[in-house]
Design an enzyme around this catalytic site. Structure first.
Site, PDB file in Angstrom:
ATOM      1  N   HIS A 185       0.868  -1.173   0.000  1.00 38.18           N
ATOM      2  CA  HIS A 185       0.000   0.000   0.000  1.00 38.18           C
ATOM      3  C   HIS A 185       0.903   1.219   0.000  1.00 38.18           C
ATOM      4  CE1 HIS A 185      -3.590   2.414   0.687  1.00 38.18           C
ATOM      5  NE2 HIS A 185      -2.743   3.216   1.317  1.00 38.18           N
ATOM      6  N   CYS A 186       0.688   2.117  -0.930  1.00 34.55           N
ATOM      7  CA  CYS A 186       1.574   3.261  -1.074  1.00 34.55           C
ATOM      8  C   CYS A 186       0.853   4.546  -0.661  1.00 34.55           C
ATOM      9  CB  CYS A 186       2.045   3.338  -2.526  1.00 34.55           C
ATOM     10  SG  CYS A 186       3.125   4.731  -2.821  1.00 34.55           S
TER      11      CYS A 186
END
Ligand SMILES: [Zn+2]
Ligand SMILES: [Zn+2]
Length: 407
Positions: A185-186
């Site tokens: 997850h960025c």
């Protein structure tokens, strides 16, 4: 001059914090000063603060801080994305307004292409929802990758999404869904990097590097006429040479101002970040794994170092387990006087997925460091990752093609 010194300090501090924030959690850097700085900033200092606050204010500041931290790090929010876009847009506008009159057309023509690329790839990364798994696309996701029975096993149920997790997927608590071939997850794009948007993420990193490289080059081409380098009467190893160079640099900075020299300096000091991250992802592609999988491999490496990892042949172990179950069933039937077929219908049948690489390996870790009880002869102690096959690694070129075509 003081303003410039402060600008330089600010730029260096921003670059350093960004570097630690982006790279500190990487398993490869866990035992380096970068990993330690990340733990210092994210664990040790907050813990010390918590203790002081509990003692003097009864934990009031902590409660507020916990809410803020929860929002920043444990909820989907666009703050990092907005900060990045503000920094990019602000720097570009500031720079172009001051530098454009000093640039010739050959240097101006590439600007729209170079500058638009990061915005385009950010948009593609942020809006991509193709990898979000749901009951409709779950069946096709199950046919994308086979289980390797090492990192991914077919008996892993996602209790939130209420289905069996497809191989290489991961449930993201921030996005609230399981994500196909989840890389990570960025916070930067406020989204998960998965099977389809991974290529846009790579291009985003590369395009940010290029925009910074080109910005630094333009800044240099505006300032270099004021830098009288190469005319020094001192040699490279003499102190005066570097003093002259430093003075020329500061002089150029004072001419360029924050808009040209400051932005150029910010570009050059932060440029290693996107390129290093890009290089790291090229390494992952070469190794045939996602960021999520690299953490899992790293855990296995730790288990191997601790001497608690065991490797066996899956077909042999499964046949052994089947035989044992059948024996137990026969004994139960005999005890109760029933005659019934020997069946193992509770075992879920694993769907066959065509895949170029196969492996018959299975890996387990035991809490006591001994081979699984009653099956000692079936297991061998696994001491190195070299003993284990990564079926998802099809070779650099095939991995790269798969990534760039969203497969
Ligand atoms: Zn899920
Ligand atoms: Zn996510």
């Amino acid at each position: 001059m003081i303003a410039f010194r402060n600008t330089i300090i600010l730029v260096v501090v921003i670059s350093l914090f960004t570097f630690i924030a982006l790279f500190g959690r990487l398993p490869a850097l866990r035992k380096t000063p970068i990993g330690f700085s990340h733990r210092l900033l994210c664990i040790y200092i907050p813990n010390a603060f918590r203790r002081v606050d509990t003692r003097y204010t009864g934990g009031r500041m902590n409660a507020g801080l916990a809410r803020l931290t929860n929002y920043l790090f444990h909820q989907k929010n666009p703050l990092v994305l907005l900060l990045f876009l503000t920094l990019l847009t602000g720097s570009a506008l500031l720079f172009l307004r001051a530098a454009l009159p000093h640039l010739d057309s050959t240097k101006i023509i590439p600007i729209p292409f170079v500058l638009l690329a990061p915005y385009t790839f950010t948009y593609l990364c942020v809006t991509s929802k193709t990898d979000y798994l749901n009951p409709v696309n779950h069946a096709s996701a199950m046919r994308q990758y086979p289980y390797d029975h090492i990192l991914f096993r077919p008996d892993n149920l996602c209790r939130t999404c209420n289905f069996v997790k497809p191989a290489r997927s991961k449930h993201c608590s921030l996005c609230g869904v399981c994500v196909a071939r989840c890389d990570h997850h960025c916070a930067w794009i406020n989204n998960c990097v998965g099977r389809h948007n991974y290529r846009y993420f790579l291009l985003l990193l590369f395009s940010i590097g290029i925009v910074e490289l080109y910005g630094a080059y333009l800044s240099w081409s505006v300032l270099s006429p004021h830098l009288h380098l190469g005319h020094s009467s001192y040699g490279w190893f003499e102190k005066q040479y570097w003093a002259e160079l430093g003075n020329a640099f500061v002089f150029a900075m004072s001419i360029g101002g924050i808009s040209v020299a400051g932005v150029g300096l910010l570009a050059i000091t932060t440029m290693p970040l996107p390129f290093a991250l890009f290089a790291y992802h090229l390494y992952l592609i070469w190794a045939g794994m996602t960021t999520n999988e690299s953490a899992k491999w790293s855990d296995w490496r730790d288990d191997m170092a601790d001497g608690v990892a065991w490797i066996g042949k899956r077909s042999v172990v499964e046949a052994h387990n089947k035989e044992r179950k059948a024996r137990q069933l026969r004994n139960r039937n005999r005890m109760s006087g029933l005659a019934g077929p020997v069946s193992d219908s509770e075992e879920p049948e694993e769907e066959y997925v065509p895949w170029p690489k196969h492996s018959d390996q299975i890996l387990v870790s035991t809490t006591d460091g001994k081979a699984p009880t009653g099956q000692e002869q079936l297991w061998e102690r696994c001491t190195s990752l070299d003993m284990v096959d990564n079926i998802y690694d099809l070779g650099f070129w095939d991995n790269f093609v798969a990534v760039m075509s969203g497969k």
